[in-house]
Design a protein around this motif. Structure first.
Motif, PDB file in Angstrom:
ATOM      1  N   GLU A 200       0.832  -1.205   0.000  1.00 32.94           N
ATOM      2  CA  GLU A 200       0.000   0.000   0.000  1.00 32.94           C
ATOM      3  C   GLU A 200       0.866   1.255   0.000  1.00 32.94           C
ATOM      4  OE1 GLU A 200      -2.955   2.861   0.110  1.00 32.94           O
ATOM      5  OE2 GLU A 200      -2.997   0.765  -0.550  1.00 32.94           O
ATOM      6  N   VAL A 201       2.002   1.220   0.716  1.00 30.66           N
ATOM      7  CA  VAL A 201       2.927   2.352   0.699  1.00 30.66           C
ATOM      8  C   VAL A 201       3.431   2.595  -0.725  1.00 30.66           C
ATOM      9  CG1 VAL A 201       5.146   3.218   1.543  1.00 30.66           C
ATOM     10  CG2 VAL A 201       3.623   1.957   3.089  1.00 30.66           C
ATOM     11  N   LEU A 202       3.789   1.520  -1.404  1.00 34.25           N
ATOM     12  CA  LEU A 202       4.292   1.643  -2.772  1.00 34.25           C
ATOM     13  C   LEU A 202       3.203   2.119  -3.720  1.00 34.25           C
ATOM     14  CD1 LEU A 202       6.523  -1.562  -2.966  1.00 34.25           C
ATOM     15  CD2 LEU A 202       7.208   0.772  -2.371  1.00 34.25           C
ATOM     16  N   ARG A 203       1.977   1.688  -3.481  1.00 31.61           N
ATOM     17  CA  ARG A 203       0.867   2.168  -4.335  1.00 31.61           C
ATOM     18  C   ARG A 203       0.668   3.670  -4.169  1.00 31.61           C
ATOM     19  NH1 ARG A 203      -1.151  -3.077  -3.449  1.00 31.61           N
ATOM     20  NH2 ARG A 203      -2.041  -2.528  -1.426  1.00 31.61           N
ATOM     21  N   ARG A 204       0.777   4.138  -2.931  1.00 31.62           N
ATOM     22  CA  ARG A 204       0.632   5.588  -2.719  1.00 31.62           C
ATOM     23  C   ARG A 204       1.747   6.361  -3.419  1.00 31.62           C
ATOM     24  NH1 ARG A 204      -1.482   6.448   3.571  1.00 31.62           N
ATOM     25  NH2 ARG A 204      -3.020   4.754   3.530  1.00 31.62           N
ATOM     26  N   LEU A 205       2.943   5.805  -3.391  1.00 30.37           N
ATOM     27  CA  LEU A 205       4.044   6.447  -4.108  1.00 30.37           C
ATOM     28  C   LEU A 205       3.800   6.437  -5.614  1.00 30.37           C
ATOM     29  CD1 LEU A 205       7.025   5.004  -2.057  1.00 30.37           C
ATOM     30  CD2 LEU A 205       6.519   7.432  -2.322  1.00 30.37           C
ATOM     31  N   GLU A 206       3.289   5.326  -6.129  1.00 30.73           N
ATOM     32  CA  GLU A 206       3.012   5.217  -7.562  1.00 30.73           C
ATOM     33  C   GLU A 206       1.956   6.224  -7.997  1.00 30.73           C
ATOM     34  OE1 GLU A 206       3.481   3.748 -11.424  1.00 30.73           O
ATOM     35  OE2 GLU A 206       4.679   3.369  -9.614  1.00 30.73           O
ATOM     36  N   ASP A 207       0.974   6.468  -7.134  1.00 33.64           N
ATOM     37  CA  ASP A 207      -0.120   7.390  -7.465  1.00 33.64           C
ATOM     38  C   ASP A 207       0.223   8.848  -7.174  1.00 33.64           C
ATOM     39  OD1 ASP A 207      -1.640   5.221  -8.212  1.00 33.64           O
ATOM     40  OD2 ASP A 207      -2.694   5.067  -6.282  1.00 33.64           O
ATOM     41  N   TYR A 208       1.325   9.098  -6.512  1.00 31.44           N
ATOM     42  CA  TYR A 208       1.662  10.453  -6.078  1.00 31.44           C
ATOM     43  C   TYR A 208       1.966  11.344  -7.271  1.00 31.44           C
ATOM     44  CZ  TYR A 208       4.020  14.203  -3.481  1.00 31.44           C
ATOM     45  OH  TYR A 208       4.387  15.412  -2.948  1.00 31.44           O
ATOM     46  N   ARG A 209       1.451  12.555  -7.238  1.00 34.88           N
ATOM     47  CA  ARG A 209       1.710  13.538  -8.291  1.00 34.88           C
ATOM     48  C   ARG A 209       2.408  14.745  -7.674  1.00 34.88           C
ATOM     49  NH1 ARG A 209       1.252   9.651 -10.441  1.00 34.88           N
ATOM     50  NH2 ARG A 209      -0.235   8.975 -12.043  1.00 34.88           N
ATOM     51  N   PRO A 210       3.698  14.918  -7.933  1.00 39.61           N
ATOM     52  CA  PRO A 210       4.451  16.001  -7.283  1.00 39.61           C
ATOM     53  C   PRO A 210       4.072  17.376  -7.816  1.00 39.61           C
ATOM     54  CG  PRO A 210       5.819  14.866  -8.889  1.00 39.61           C
ATOM     55  CD  PRO A 210       4.542  14.093  -8.805  1.00 39.61           C
ATOM     56  N   ARG A 211       4.315  18.371  -6.996  1.00 36.08           N
ATOM     57  CA  ARG A 211       4.048  19.757  -7.386  1.00 36.08           C
ATOM     58  C   ARG A 211       5.156  20.298  -8.284  1.00 36.08           C
ATOM     59  NH1 ARG A 211       3.585  24.023  -2.957  1.00 36.08           N
ATOM     60  NH2 ARG A 211       5.667  23.257  -2.519  1.00 36.08           N
ATOM     61  N   THR A 212       4.795  21.273  -9.081  1.00 35.70           N
ATOM     62  CA  THR A 212       5.738  22.145  -9.768  1.00 35.70           C
ATOM     63  C   THR A 212       5.456  23.554  -9.289  1.00 35.70           C
ATOM     64  OG1 THR A 212       5.904  20.712 -11.712  1.00 35.70           O
ATOM     65  CG2 THR A 212       6.537  23.015 -11.992  1.00 35.70           C
ATOM     66  N   VAL A 213       6.476  24.232  -8.762  1.00 34.60           N
ATOM     67  CA  VAL A 213       6.280  25.520  -8.105  1.00 34.60           C
ATOM     68  C   VAL A 213       7.204  26.552  -8.743  1.00 34.60           C
ATOM     69  CG1 VAL A 213       6.358  26.749  -5.907  1.00 34.60           C
ATOM     70  CG2 VAL A 213       5.753  24.328  -5.946  1.00 34.60           C
ATOM     71  N   THR A 214       6.648  27.706  -9.125  1.00 40.45           N
ATOM     72  CA  THR A 214       7.447  28.794  -9.697  1.00 40.45           C
ATOM     73  C   THR A 214       7.565  29.917  -8.679  1.00 40.45           C
ATOM     74  OG1 THR A 214       6.777  28.237 -11.955  1.00 40.45           O
ATOM     75  CG2 THR A 214       7.656  30.442 -11.583  1.00 40.45           C
ATOM     76  N   ILE A 215       8.807  30.281  -8.358  1.00 38.48           N
ATOM     77  CA  ILE A 215       9.092  31.337  -7.397  1.00 38.48           C
ATOM     78  C   ILE A 215      10.063  32.309  -8.046  1.00 38.48           C
ATOM     79  CG2 ILE A 215       9.943  31.868  -5.085  1.00 38.48           C
ATOM     80  CD1 ILE A 215       9.496  28.883  -4.392  1.00 38.48           C
ATOM     81  N   ASP A 216       9.683  33.572  -8.125  1.00 40.23           N
ATOM     82  CA  ASP A 216      10.539  34.594  -8.748  1.00 40.23           C
ATOM     83  C   ASP A 216      11.008  34.171 -10.145  1.00 40.23           C
ATOM     84  OD1 ASP A 216      10.235  36.132  -6.499  1.00 40.23           O
ATOM     85  OD2 ASP A 216      12.200  35.680  -5.657  1.00 40.23           O
ATOM     86  N   GLY A 217      10.126  33.522 -10.890  1.00 44.12           N
ATOM     87  CA  GLY A 217      10.442  33.111 -12.249  1.00 44.12           C
ATOM     88  C   GLY A 217      11.237  31.819 -12.347  1.00 44.12           C
ATOM     89  N   CYS A 218      11.567  31.195 -11.212  1.00 46.97           N
ATOM     90  CA  CYS A 218      12.337  29.946 -11.196  1.00 46.97           C
ATOM     91  C   CYS A 218      11.407  28.788 -10.852  1.00 46.97           C
ATOM     92  CB  CYS A 218      13.471  30.024 -10.181  1.00 46.97           C
ATOM     93  SG  CYS A 218      14.672  31.322 -10.540  1.00 46.97           S
ATOM     94  N   THR A 219      11.421  27.751 -11.670  1.00 44.63           N
ATOM     95  CA  THR A 219      10.485  26.638 -11.513  1.00 44.63           C
ATOM     96  C   THR A 219      11.174  25.455 -10.849  1.00 44.63           C
ATOM     97  OG1 THR A 219       9.210  27.340 -13.435  1.00 44.63           O
ATOM     98  CG2 THR A 219       8.936  25.061 -12.715  1.00 44.63           C
ATOM     99  N   TYR A 220      10.646  25.075  -9.700  1.00 45.35           N
ATOM    100  CA  TYR A 220      11.154  23.944  -8.921  1.00 45.35           C
ATOM    101  C   TYR A 220      10.199  22.761  -9.066  1.00 45.35           C
ATOM    102  CZ  TYR A 220      13.991  27.532  -6.671  1.00 45.35           C
ATOM    103  OH  TYR A 220      14.868  28.572  -6.432  1.00 45.35           O
ATOM    104  N   ARG A 221      10.744  21.622  -9.440  1.00 43.86           N
ATOM    105  CA  ARG A 221       9.960  20.383  -9.546  1.00 43.86           C
ATOM    106  C   ARG A 221      10.226  19.525  -8.311  1.00 43.86           C
ATOM    107  NH1 ARG A 221      10.574  17.523 -15.251  1.00 43.86           N
ATOM    108  NH2 ARG A 221       8.962  16.264 -14.250  1.00 43.86           N
ATOM    109  N   GLU A 222       9.156  19.194  -7.625  1.00 41.59           N
ATOM    110  CA  GLU A 222       9.290  18.335  -6.460  1.00 41.59           C
ATOM    111  C   GLU A 222       9.319  16.865  -6.885  1.00 41.59           C
ATOM    112  OE1 GLU A 222       7.504  20.954  -2.817  1.00 41.59           O
ATOM    113  OE2 GLU A 222       6.121  19.530  -3.751  1.00 41.59           O
ATOM    114  N   GLY A 223       9.710  15.997  -5.963  1.00 37.85           N
ATOM    115  CA  GLY A 223       9.727  14.573  -6.253  1.00 37.85           C
ATOM    116  C   GLY A 223       9.665  13.771  -4.971  1.00 37.85           C
ATOM    117  N   LEU A 224       8.955  12.638  -5.021  1.00 39.83           N
ATOM    118  CA  LEU A 224       8.847  11.743  -3.871  1.00 39.83           C
ATOM    119  C   LEU A 224       9.095  10.327  -4.360  1.00 39.83           C
ATOM    120  CD1 LEU A 224       8.156  11.277  -0.874  1.00 39.83           C
ATOM    121  CD2 LEU A 224       5.751  11.099  -1.552  1.00 39.83           C
ATOM    122  N   ASN A 225      10.134   9.699  -3.832  1.00 40.55           N
ATOM    123  CA  ASN A 225      10.543   8.392  -4.342  1.00 40.55           C
ATOM    124  C   ASN A 225      10.965   7.460  -3.221  1.00 40.55           C
ATOM    125  OD1 ASN A 225      10.817   8.531  -7.510  1.00 40.55           O
ATOM    126  ND2 ASN A 225      11.551  10.493  -6.718  1.00 40.55           N
ATOM    127  N   ALA A 226      10.633   6.188  -3.393  1.00 39.42           N
ATOM    128  CA  ALA A 226      11.217   5.150  -2.548  1.00 39.42           C
ATOM    129  C   ALA A 226      12.661   4.949  -2.977  1.00 39.42           C
ATOM    130  CB  ALA A 226      10.433   3.848  -2.684  1.00 39.42           C
TER     131      ALA A 226
END
Length: 356
Positions: A200-226
């Protein structure tokens, strides 16, 4: 040993890069290179010099309205049949060439050859960046000489391939624990398998959709991984515990506490154990020296996707950027190298900014 960083070498950042690469300085073995750097700074005459362990500081005291820091680490990862340096066409090969002796060479060259900059400058050449934080020279300086870090703006000369990388991601690692009940595998129905429960933990990771955040014109991509799974007792025992280690790389608009709260939501119902946590750093583009630096570089900044020591400055309220020669993708690689043209361009850019 005679100091190979002679005046004739120091005036040329390319020759200085190669000379620095040729001084072996694997983490926790930086005394020789720190001695050589200290000698250069003390010989300059226009700098106040200090040292903590194998971290060396030089600073101007010109009474300027603003102070900037140029920082670079002296250590490298262990040598991998890539030392001493070699030169092939426009490339300098060798352990630490990209990460980050080319950046250190630029800072040391400027420290020795720029006696009257537009800002007061603190140069920090520090130890043990490549290993545990407890040994990190900036970390030690922040505890013993915090005034050395005091500034309006900082540039960390990590390799960025000549691009300005603003701020950095935060990083949080936790273990997500699942529990069961031991039993003999011949009578498995009497137990509860904790490794199976990790599905179930792995399923939640598989379904997870990370954020993309733009701050002062710079775009940061988040990530969550086992990144690691551990469990099991013996080949004939139903396991009663399993741990799934996960790594969250989070945008710098989240604090460490907010990042942990986020993981508690994602893994609601499970016990979490924090392994390590490092705050991110906001872009830091609004400080006046930062704007002037960006004008000198002449390129738009990008988000730093990774963690660097700019976060240590951000924690002190000092805006900081990453900028340096060398391809970060080559860091720690056996064929690590840096382009000579990038060293010259980086030195010219920083000189243009600091001498204006």
């Amino acid at each position: 040993m005679a100091n190979p960083l002679t005046p004739d070498v120091v005036v040329d950042p390319v020759e200085l890069t190669r000379a620095l690469v040729d001084i072996e300085s694997v983490s926790r073995d930086e005394k020789v290179i720190a001695d050589c750097v200290e000698d250069v700074l003390r010989s300059a005459g226009h700098l106040t010099v200090g040292r903590v362990g194998n971290t060396v500081m030089g600073r101007t005291e010109l009474g300027r309205e603003q102070r900037v820091v140029l920082a670079g680490h002296l250590d490298t990862v262990p040598i991998n049949d890539n030392w001493p340096s070699t030169v092939v066409d426009d490339l300098i090969y060798g352990c630490g060439a990209s990460d980050m002796k080319a950046g250190v060479a630029i800072a040391l060259h400027l420290a020795a050859t720029l006696p009257d900059p537009a800002y007061d400058i603190t140069y920090l050449f520090y130890e043990a960046e490549e290993i545990e934080s407890e040994f990190n020279g900036l970390n030690l300086v922040s505890a013993s000489h915090p005034e050395w870090l005091d500034a309006d703006f900082a540039v960390l000369l990590e390799p960025t391939y000549g691009v300005v990388e603003a701020g950095c991601q935060g990083s949080l690692r936790v273990k997500v624990l699942t529990h069961g009940r031991r039993a003999h595998t011949a009578r498995a129905w009497r137990g509860v398998n904790a490794i199976h429960a990790a599905g179930e933990v792995l399923r939640r990771l598989e379904d997870y959709r990370p954020r993309t955040v733009t701050i002062d014109g710079c775009t940061y991509r988040e990530g969550l991984n086992a990144v690691r799974i551990a469990g099991g007792v013996a080949g004939n025992v139903v396991p009663d515990e399993c741990a799934v280690e996960v790594n969250l790389r989070f945008a710098p608009d989240r604090s460490e506490e907010q990042a942990l709260d986020h993981l508690k939501t994602v893994f609601e119902g499970y016990d979490l154990v924090v392994i390590d946590s490092s705050a991110g750093a906001l872009p830091g583009l609004r400080a006046a020296p930062a704007r002037e630096f960006l004008t000198a570089v002449g390129v738009e900044p990008a988000a730093k996707l990774g963690w660097t020591d700019v976060a240590r400055f951000a924690k002190l309220g000092i805006p900081a950027l990453n900028y340096g020669p060398g391809d970060p993708a080559l860091a720690h690689a056996p064929d690590e190298h840096v382009e000579i043209g990038q060293i010259r361009d980086g030195a010219a850019t920083l000189h243009r900014w600091l001498a204006s």
